[in-house]
Every structure is written in structure tokens, then in C-alpha cells.
Write an enzyme that holds these catalytic residues in place. Structure first.
Site, PDB file in Angstrom:
ATOM      1  N   THR A 143       0.822  -1.213   0.000  1.00 32.36           N
ATOM      2  CA  THR A 143       0.000   0.000   0.000  1.00 32.36           C
ATOM      3  C   THR A 143       0.857   1.265   0.000  1.00 32.36           C
ATOM      4  O   THR A 143       1.890   1.321   0.649  1.00 32.36           O
ATOM      5  CB  THR A 143      -0.890   0.001   1.261  1.00 32.36           C
ATOM      6  OG1 THR A 143      -1.573  -1.235   1.297  1.00 32.36           O
ATOM      7  CG2 THR A 143      -1.880   1.141   1.250  1.00 32.36           C
ATOM      8  N   GLY A 182       2.809  -2.690   8.442  1.00 35.39           N
ATOM      9  CA  GLY A 182       3.055  -3.239   9.779  1.00 35.39           C
ATOM     10  C   GLY A 182       4.453  -3.802   9.884  1.00 35.39           C
ATOM     11  O   GLY A 182       4.971  -4.413   8.937  1.00 35.39           O
ATOM     12  N   GLU A 426      -5.756  -6.820   3.451  1.00 34.53           N
ATOM     13  CA  GLU A 426      -5.827  -8.053   2.630  1.00 34.53           C
ATOM     14  C   GLU A 426      -6.990  -7.985   1.647  1.00 34.53           C
ATOM     15  O   GLU A 426      -7.704  -8.958   1.437  1.00 34.53           O
ATOM     16  CB  GLU A 426      -5.960  -9.308   3.496  1.00 34.53           C
ATOM     17  CG  GLU A 426      -4.894  -9.501   4.542  1.00 34.53           C
ATOM     18  CD  GLU A 426      -3.502  -9.289   3.996  1.00 34.53           C
ATOM     19  OE1 GLU A 426      -3.277  -9.567   2.812  1.00 34.53           O
ATOM     20  OE2 GLU A 426      -2.646  -8.810   4.764  1.00 34.53           O
TER      21      GLU A 426
HETATM   22  C1  LIG Z   1      -4.293  -1.860  10.428  1.00 35.73           C
HETATM   23  C2  LIG Z   1      -3.850  -1.893   9.003  1.00 35.73           C
HETATM   24  C3  LIG Z   1      -2.710  -2.591   8.662  1.00 35.73           C
HETATM   25  C4  LIG Z   1      -2.248  -2.604   7.363  1.00 35.73           C
HETATM   26  N1  LIG Z   1      -1.087  -3.272   7.071  1.00 35.73           N
HETATM   27  C5  LIG Z   1      -0.596  -3.231   5.811  1.00 35.73           C
HETATM   28  C6  LIG Z   1       0.651  -3.862   5.483  1.00 35.73           C
HETATM   29  O1  LIG Z   1       1.307  -4.445   6.335  1.00 35.73           O
HETATM   30  N2  LIG Z   1       1.097  -3.787   4.204  1.00 35.73           N
HETATM   31  C7  LIG Z   1       0.403  -3.146   3.230  1.00 35.73           C
HETATM   32  O2  LIG Z   1       0.861  -3.125   2.096  1.00 35.73           O
HETATM   33  N3  LIG Z   1      -0.776  -2.531   3.501  1.00 35.73           N
HETATM   34  C8  LIG Z   1      -1.291  -2.555   4.768  1.00 35.73           C
HETATM   35  N4  LIG Z   1      -2.480  -1.941   5.057  1.00 35.73           N
HETATM   36  C9  LIG Z   1      -3.159  -1.192   4.005  1.00 35.73           C
HETATM   37  C10 LIG Z   1      -4.393  -1.888   3.487  1.00 35.73           C
HETATM   38  O3  LIG Z   1      -4.056  -3.048   2.808  1.00 35.73           O
HETATM   39  C11 LIG Z   1      -5.158  -0.885   2.611  1.00 35.73           C
HETATM   40  O4  LIG Z   1      -5.593   0.150   3.466  1.00 35.73           O
HETATM   41  C12 LIG Z   1      -6.304  -1.534   1.897  1.00 35.73           C
HETATM   42  O5  LIG Z   1      -5.828  -2.350   0.866  1.00 35.73           O
HETATM   43  C13 LIG Z   1      -7.264  -0.516   1.292  1.00 35.73           C
HETATM   44  O6  LIG Z   1      -6.594   0.366   0.468  1.00 35.73           O
HETATM   45  P1  LIG Z   1      -6.755   1.943   0.671  1.00 35.73           P
HETATM   46  O7  LIG Z   1      -6.499   2.267   2.076  1.00 35.73           O
HETATM   47  O8  LIG Z   1      -5.937   2.603  -0.363  1.00 35.73           O
HETATM   48  O9  LIG Z   1      -8.277   2.215   0.400  1.00 35.73           O
HETATM   49  P2  LIG Z   1      -8.896   2.869  -0.929  1.00 35.73           P
HETATM   50  O10 LIG Z   1      -8.549   1.994  -2.085  1.00 35.73           O
HETATM   51  O11 LIG Z   1      -8.512   4.297  -0.987  1.00 35.73           O
HETATM   52  O12 LIG Z   1     -10.409   2.714  -0.596  1.00 35.73           O
HETATM   53  C14 LIG Z   1     -11.209   3.791  -0.055  1.00 35.73           C
HETATM   54  C15 LIG Z   1     -12.683   3.472  -0.351  1.00 35.73           C
HETATM   55  O13 LIG Z   1     -12.916   3.501  -1.751  1.00 35.73           O
HETATM   56  C16 LIG Z   1     -13.518   2.292  -2.192  1.00 35.73           C
HETATM   57  N5  LIG Z   1     -12.957   1.962  -3.511  1.00 35.73           N
HETATM   58  C17 LIG Z   1     -11.655   2.034  -3.896  1.00 35.73           C
HETATM   59  N6  LIG Z   1     -11.528   1.644  -5.167  1.00 35.73           N
HETATM   60  C18 LIG Z   1     -12.767   1.323  -5.603  1.00 35.73           C
HETATM   61  C19 LIG Z   1     -13.286   0.815  -6.837  1.00 35.73           C
HETATM   62  N7  LIG Z   1     -12.495   0.547  -7.876  1.00 35.73           N
HETATM   63  N8  LIG Z   1     -14.605   0.569  -6.899  1.00 35.73           N
HETATM   64  C20 LIG Z   1     -15.420   0.804  -5.840  1.00 35.73           C
HETATM   65  N9  LIG Z   1     -14.982   1.274  -4.659  1.00 35.73           N
HETATM   66  C21 LIG Z   1     -13.675   1.522  -4.538  1.00 35.73           C
HETATM   67  C22 LIG Z   1     -13.150   1.239  -1.149  1.00 35.73           C
HETATM   68  O14 LIG Z   1     -14.146   0.240  -1.076  1.00 35.73           O
HETATM   69  C23 LIG Z   1     -13.090   2.080   0.134  1.00 35.73           C
HETATM   70  O15 LIG Z   1     -14.363   2.164   0.698  1.00 35.73           O
HETATM   71  C24 LIG Z   1      -2.969  -1.925   6.356  1.00 35.73           C
HETATM   72  C25 LIG Z   1      -4.138  -1.234   6.698  1.00 35.73           C
HETATM   73  C26 LIG Z   1      -4.584  -1.215   7.986  1.00 35.73           C
HETATM   74  C27 LIG Z   1      -5.834  -0.465   8.317  1.00 35.73           C
END
Ligand SMILES: Cc1cc2nc3c(=O)[nH]c(=O)nc-3n(C[C@H](O)[C@H](O)[C@H](O)COP(=O)(O)OP(=O)(O)OC[C@H]3O[C@@H](n4cnc5c(N)ncnc54)[C@H](O)[C@@H]3O)c2cc1C
Length: 687
Positions: A143, A182, A426
Site C-alpha cells: 500500500t 506493519g 488483505e
Molecule cells: C491496520 C492496518 C494494517 C495494514 N497493514 C498493511 C501492510 O502491512 N502492508 C500493506 O501493504 N498494507 C497494509 N495496510 C493497508 C491496506 O491493505 C489498505 O488500506 C487496503 O488495501 C485498502 O486500500 P486503501 O487504504 O488505499 O483504500 P482505498 O482503495 O482508498 O479505498 C477507499 C474506499 O474507496 C472504495 N474503492 C476504492 N476503489 C474502488 C473501486 N475501484 N470501486 C469501488 N470502490 C472503490 C473502497 O471500497 C473504500 O471504501 C494496512 C491497513 C490497515 C488499516
């Protein structure tokens, strides 16, 4: 009249006495069999008897203190793991039972699985022993600040310098910073970084690279690497989620993970036999999250049931002069008991998914990728649905606990906060529903093109769409409420609804609606399909494991009937929540819908007498629950008071000359009028 405390112990004992089955006979199933349970119990004792893992004051600690404690836990955990030679499964359970995100969590839950899944044989030989022995401590960095879900839009780049045989890892913009990672913030010395692979200006998309980030000599950041802990968040308090930027960091060409794609010395790229193979690590983690959801739901249900059984409120029984146990109110049962039923349902689908994943892993070593799609889609769909079921259900149950449910001592808040993140990481839950729906849509198109095509058992119902006229005239065959207890009636209803939603999605797509405008259709369809999978696996699971035949012993039969009552509740409740989707095309009649409502009430009544027994099935220890309200002995009020003794505000350090610290400086001046007279009072201020 007994004192309240004694009454609570009496109440919980009475509940246990009226339980119709032996809860302990279920526990091994929940823990994957007698042998695994025995080993896990040893781990529990190890943790409970070691002061490093003491959780008695955890609720009072801030982030920095919890992180420092977690560092000590990391060291002790690795010592014990090495001494006893824990398997990966035992290691994972150790961390579950520690119940705090120790900051190397991602090393074993993501970094190592990704290395195992994506490193070539040669790389694995070199790196995995180093990682298994904690010489390499790793994280998984996919991410970015600007993009998470949209993998193709990642901005971090890995450019091949053919001359020097090196990759140059670069984060060109602020939004390309790896974020939320993480174990990155403070602990890791290596990261698997997903970066766009560039050779001679050509972009081959995101690929994983093993990037050293901290010195193995003294743990300082390596040149070109910038890393910070990202700060406080909801849950995962002791985890060092961090962010990172790379300024032209050079790594050897061989540090690209090359099991599926390769780049040769002269810069020639070869692609994987299947594009989805690269997501192997994520599929593994999603599979474990299904079981984790079951455990978390069971934990929430245990606390809520036990407390609601000892909490008396309202309605007084004239003969005993006792108020009602709140668990006897249907409104409480309706918000607590389904969580129990979902926990059971999820366990059975967790087993189903584990078996499928094990089969897939065995196949893939022989180059057979035939299960890849199913494994990917079912782990995605179940992860998406079950984590949401848990996140929502635990909160609903917590609200049932009234005011005491708002206290951290309830034991419902800390673990739920940690669990909430599972709906996001995930694969964000809502997004995963698109993958499930795309797959079902493709199967539908295959079936329409060729009605003799082969489908795996969970999607065979799609064939019903081949004869459109027959499909639209399908109606639910239930002639009475009793018919809804029959598996064939339930499966027919769940199949019909899911098939109709596939058809409608296909029509919407055919009429030219853009895919991004079909989010709601995807969410509905994925949920419908997964709800069917959960019901079928639950049904098959209890038929396979419990003896309902006339030859069954009374004990076996009672156990079967008990689990069956929870199964029925899961089925009726699930259908009731989705009732409109069974009514809108006339598949259910209004009368059938009313039977479902009535069925939910009956199922709640059937489960209620055994509720505390069910909470015992999971075999949670009091120290794991860490809950004043949900302990085994029911002493909720006493425990609330005992835990309040540990509150730092009640400590000697907060006292000065026999009164609260700050009295002289802050309170006394107010009490003695030094803050001046109040000049308001007529409804207007001077502002
Ligand atoms: C506690 C925690 C630990 C984490 N640990 C890791 C880690 O170790 N390594 C790592 O790589 N990542 C990690 N992450 C990140 C996590 O994998 C991402 O936050 C997750 O994949 C969602 O991506 P985003 O935050 O960019 O959300 P976004 O993609 O920005 O999503 C925001 C909103 O938009 C919606 N959305 C986005 N795209 C679309 C679409 N095409 N169509 C419809 N709706 C859409 C989603 O459903 C969501 O509601 C962690 C996150 C958390 C909260």
C-alpha cells in the site's frame, strides 16, 4: 435474598445445569481436533505463566508503553518458539493468544508467507532460513499513501540498471510513500516491496522485491531509505505501522522475487503462467482471516452471553423478587445469539477453505493451477463477508451490554478494535465483492455459451439460468414454517436468489452500464453467494461430524440437536435479514416471509436454554477473554470493582496531601471563587 454477587454466580451455575449437551465435546472441533487442542493448551499455559505476557494492566497503558512491552514479548516469543520448535500454525496461535499485535506480527503473517509463495527455489534456500531465524525481520510493503486497492496505480518503481545488474528502487512522489506497513516503522530490516518493474522504459506492472531497509549490523536505516512510524490508529496499538520512501536505493537483480516472473542477466522479462499466481501470499492470509473471524465472533458472543445471563434488569418476578435476566428479553437474544450462530457457521466454512487451500498448494507444486480461481474467489468472498459479519456483530452484541459494555473492562473493545482492520486489509471488503461477482458473471457467460461446461460444485446452481422461462417461474416450495427447516428448501431459495442476482448483473452489464456503476449489484451478489456457501458448509459439517442416527447415544444426539439449533438460527436469521431479495421477484410469498419471521423467534427460543453452554464450547480461558463481564464464574460486578483498583487515577501517585493531585493548583481556586463571578445566566453571552 442472596447478594447480587452470589446471585450472579448462582445464575451462571443454573444456566450450566440446564444445558442439554456437554460443551467440552465440541471444543476440539473448534480447535481443529484433540491433538491440536492439546498443543494449543500448552501454549496458553506457557503464556499465562510468563510475566512478560501479563495483560492485567493492559487496558491502562498508552501506545508507547504497549510498544515497549511488546518488544519484550517479541524476544520472549522467539525464544520459546525456538526452544519448542513451534510449527507456523502454533506460532500463529501463540500470537492470537498473546492478544496484542506484537510488532513482528507481519514478519510471520505476511513477509514469510510471501517469500515462501513467491521466492524461487534458489532464493528460498538463501532467504527463508535467515527469515525463519529472525536474522531477517521483514514486512510486506504494498500500500502507498496515494493508492492501496488499485495495484496497477502504484507509483514506487524498480528500474533495471542492466550494466550494474541492479534494480533502482525509487519513490518519486509523496503519494508513492509505502504507507500503513506493519512491522516497518521500527522493527523490520527487510521489506518485500511491491514496485512497478521497468526495463528499458517499459512498464511490466507491480512485482515484489526484497529490499534491505535497516543495517544488519546496528539496525540504522540504510542509505536512501526514509522510514517513520505513522502514528496512532484505531486498534493495533503496539504495532509499528509505518511509512517509507526510497531514494534510488540499489539492490541486486536477484532480489526480485522470481518464482513466477523472472528477469535474466541481459534484462529479458518472462511472465508467470497465470497472472493471479503472484497473489498467492494474500490468498493464504485471507484464508486465515476466515478462521480468525470465527474466533473473534465466538469471543464476542461468549462475553455477551455470559454477561446477559447474569445481568438482571427490569421486569420483576413476584415469587422470587428477582428481575429478569436480560438474556431472556427477545430483543437482547436477537442481537446476541445470531453472533454465536455466525461464529459456528464461519468455523465450518473456515475448515472448508483450509482444505481447498491445502489441495491448491499440493496441486501447484505439480504445476496444476486448476483450483487457483476457486481458491482466490472463495477466500476473497468469505473474507469479505465473514470479517464484516464479525465487525458488525461484535459491536451489536457490545451495545447489548448497556453501559458496562462501554468500559474497556468489558473485554469487548480492545480486541474488536484490532479486529476492525480486517475489513480493510488483505483486500478491502467492498472491493473483494467485485472479484467474486466478476467470476460468477464469467461462469454464467460460460454456461450460456455451453450448457455442458463443467462447473465446480459451489457454482453449479448457475445452470438453472439456462432455461430462462423455467427460472422465472420458480417459486419457493415451503408449505409451512416447518418446511423451512429442510435443507433442500433453503438451498433452493439461496440458489434462486444468487442466480437471479447473477442474471441481473449480466443484464446491467449487457445494457452498457459501466462496471464502476455496478458496485451495489456486486456487493449484493457476492453476499448472496457467500451466504449460500456458509449455509451449505455448516449443514454438511454437522452432518459429517455429529451422529443424528437412531443408533446415536443420547449424548451424541443431544450434541447434534444443540448444534443443529444454532444452525437453524443462522439460516433463519440470514434469510430474514435479506428477506426483500427473496420477495422482490415473487420467489417467496408474503406468507412465507412471515414464516421466516416466526422461525427466527422459535430459533432464538431453541438456542436460549443452551446459550451459556455454547459460550463454554469455545473453551476460552478467563485470561484470554480479559473481561470483567464475561468470565467463566459470572462474577461481573466484583470483577469490575477489582479491575478499577488498577486504574492509575486511583493510585497513590495521583494523591497529594490526602486529596487528588492538582487540587491546590486547579480546583481550590475555583471552589474559593478565584475564577471570578459568572456573568452569564440571562441566556446571552458577551461573545
Ligand atoms: C491496520 C492496518 C494494517 C495494514 N497493514 C498493511 C501492510 O502491512 N502492508 C500493506 O501493504 N498494507 C497494509 N495496510 C493497508 C491496506 O491493505 C489498505 O488500506 C487496503 O488495501 C485498502 O486500500 P486503501 O487504504 O488505499 O483504500 P482505498 O482503495 O482508498 O479505498 C477507499 C474506499 O474507496 C472504495 N474503492 C476504492 N476503489 C474502488 C473501486 N475501484 N470501486 C469501488 N470502490 C472503490 C473502497 O471500497 C473504500 O471504501 C494496512 C491497513 C490497515 C488499516
Amino acid at each position: 435474598m442472596p447478594s447480587t454477587e452470589n446471585q450472579q454466580q448462582l445464575d451462571i451455575a443454573t444456566e450450566r445445569a440446564k444445558c442439554t449437551f456437554n460443551p467440552a465435546s465440541f471444543t476440539p472441533l473448534f480447535y481443529g481436533g484433540e491433538d491440536r487442542m492439546r498443543r494449543l493448551r500448552k501454549i496458553e499455559a506457557m503464556i499465562d505463566n510468563d510475566p512478560v505476557f501479563d495483560r492485567s494492566d493492559r487496558y491502562f497503558l498508552g501506545r508507547t508503553e504497549r510498544f515497549k512491552r511488546a518488544l519484550a514479548m517479541v524476544k520472549r516469543y522467539v525464544e520459546l518458539r525456538n526452544e519448542y520448535g513451534f510449527t507456523p500454525d502454533e506460532s500463529a496461535y501463540f500470537k492470537v493468544y498473546v492478544d496484542d499485535y506484537i510488532p513482528v506480527h507481519l514478519h510471520e503473517s505476511m513477509f514469510l508467507p510471501v517469500l515462501r509463495a513467491q521466492a524461487s527455489e534458489e532464493q528460498a534456500k538463501k532467504w527463508i532460513p535467515l527469515a525463519e531465524n529472525y536474522h531477517y525481520i521483514g514486512c510486506y510493503a504494498q500500500t502507498e499513501l496515494g493508492h492501496g486497492s488499485a495495484l496497477s496505480r502504484l507509483e514506487t518503481i524498480a528500474t533495471l540498471d542492466i550494466e550494474r545488474d541492479e534494480w533502482v528502487i525509487n519513490s518519486p512522489t509523496q503519494s508513492s510513500a509505502k504507507y500503513w506497513i506493519g512491522t516497518l516503522g521500527k522493527m523490520a530490516n527487510h521489506a518485500v516491496v511491491q514496485a512497478k518493474l521497468i526495463i528499458n522504459g517499459k512498464d511490466y506492472g507491480a512485482h515484489p522485491f526484497l529490499v534491505p531497509i535497516r543495517s544488519l549490523k546496528d539496525h540504522t536505516l540504510l542509505p536512501g531509505v526514509f522510514i517513520k512510524d505513522m502514528g496512532p490508529k484505531q486498534g493495533a496499538i503496539s504495532m509499528d505501522n509505518g511509512y517509507a520512501r526510497f531514494d534510488h536505493v540499489r539492490i541486486p537483480r536477484e532480489n526480485m522475487l522470481m518464482r513466477f516472473s523472472q528477469v535474466s542477466r541481459d534484462g529479458v522479462y518472462s511472465k508467470p503462467i497465470h497472472p493471479k499466481l503472484a497473489y498467492g501470499g494474500m490468498t493464504a492470509v485471507r484464508t486465515t482471516l476466515i478462521n480468525h473471524s470465527a474466533l473473534s465472533m465466538a469471543r464476542g458472543a461468549t462475553i455477551a452471553i455470559r454477561y446477559c445471563a447474569v445481568r438482571r434488569q427490569g421486569n420483576v418476578n413476584v415469587a422470587t423478587n428477582l428481575e429478569s435476566q436480560v438474556l431472556d428479553y427477545p430483543g437482547v437474544q436477537y442481537r446476541v445469539l445470531p453472533l454465536l450462530s455466525h461464529a459456528f457457521a464461519t468455523i465450518f466454512s473456515g475448515y472448508w477453505m483450509n482444505e481447498m487451500y491445502a489441495q491448491y498448494n499440493a496441486d501447484i507444486t505439480k504445476g496444476d493451477t486448476s483450483l487457483l480461481k476457486d481458491v482466490h474467489v472463495y477466500s476473497s468472498g468469505l473474507k469479505s463477508y465473514c470479517t464484516k459479519l464479525g465487525a458488525d456483530g461484535i459491536e451489536e452484541a457490545r451495545r447489548c451490554l448497556g453501559g458496562h459494555g462501554f468500559s474497556l473492562f468489558s473485554g469487548m473493545i480492545d480486541f474488536h478494535r484490532q479486529f476492525l482492520a480486517t475489513v480493510t486489509y488483505e483486500g478491502e471488503n467492498a472491493l473483494l465483492t467485485q472479484q467474486v461477482s466478476r467470476y460468477l458473471l464469467k461462469l454464467y457467460k460460460d454456461v450460456i455459451r455451453n450448457p455442458n461446461v463443467k462447473l465446480s460444485p459451489p457454482s453449479k446452481y448457475i445452470f438453472s439460468l439456462v432455461d430462462r422461462n423455467a427460472f422465472v417461474s420458480e417459486r419457493c416450495q415451503a408449505r409451512s414454517l416447518q418446511d423451512f427447516y429442510k435443507i433442500e428448501v433453503i438451498l433452493a431459495a439461496l440458489h434462486h436468489r444468487a442466480a437471479r442476482l447473477i442474471y441481473e448483473l449480466a443484464q446491467a452489464e449487457k445494457s452498457g452500464t459501466d462496471w464502476p456503476q455496478l458496485n451495489l449489484e456486486c456487493m449484493r451478489l457476492s453476499k448472496a453467494h457467500v451466504q449460500y456457501i456458509l449455509v451449505e458448509n455448516f449443514y454438511n459439517g454437522i452432518r459429517k461430524r455429529y451422529n443424528s442416527s437412531p443408533s446415536a447415544s443420547p449424548e451424541e444426539r443431544n450434541l447434534f440437536l444443540a448444534v443443529e439449533s444454532v444452525y437453524n438460527l443462522h439460516v433463519f436469521y440470514t434469510i430474514e435479514v435479506e428477506l426483500s431479495e427473496f420477495l422482490e421477484d415473487g420467489y417467496f410469498s408474503p406468507e412465507q416471509a412471515s414464516w421466516i419471521h416466526e422461525g427466527v423467534k422459535r430459533c432464538l427460543q431453541a438456542v436460549r436454554p443452551n446459550a451459556v453452554g455454547f459460550s463454554d464450547c469455545f473453551g476460552f480461558t478467563d485470561s484470554f477473554l480479559n473481561s470483567a463481564l464475561g468470565s467463566y464464574d459470572g462474577r461481573a460486578y466484583e470483577r469490575l470493582a477489582e479491575l478499577a483498583e488498577g486504574e492509575p487515577l486511583n493510585s497513590k501517585e495521583m494523591m497529594e496531601n490526602g486529596v487528588i493531585w492538582g487540587y491546590e493548583q486547579y480546583l481550590k481556586p475555583l471552589i474559593y471563587g478565584e475564577a471570578g463571578p459568572y456573568k452569564g445566566g440571562n441566556g446571552t453571552s458577551k461573545l
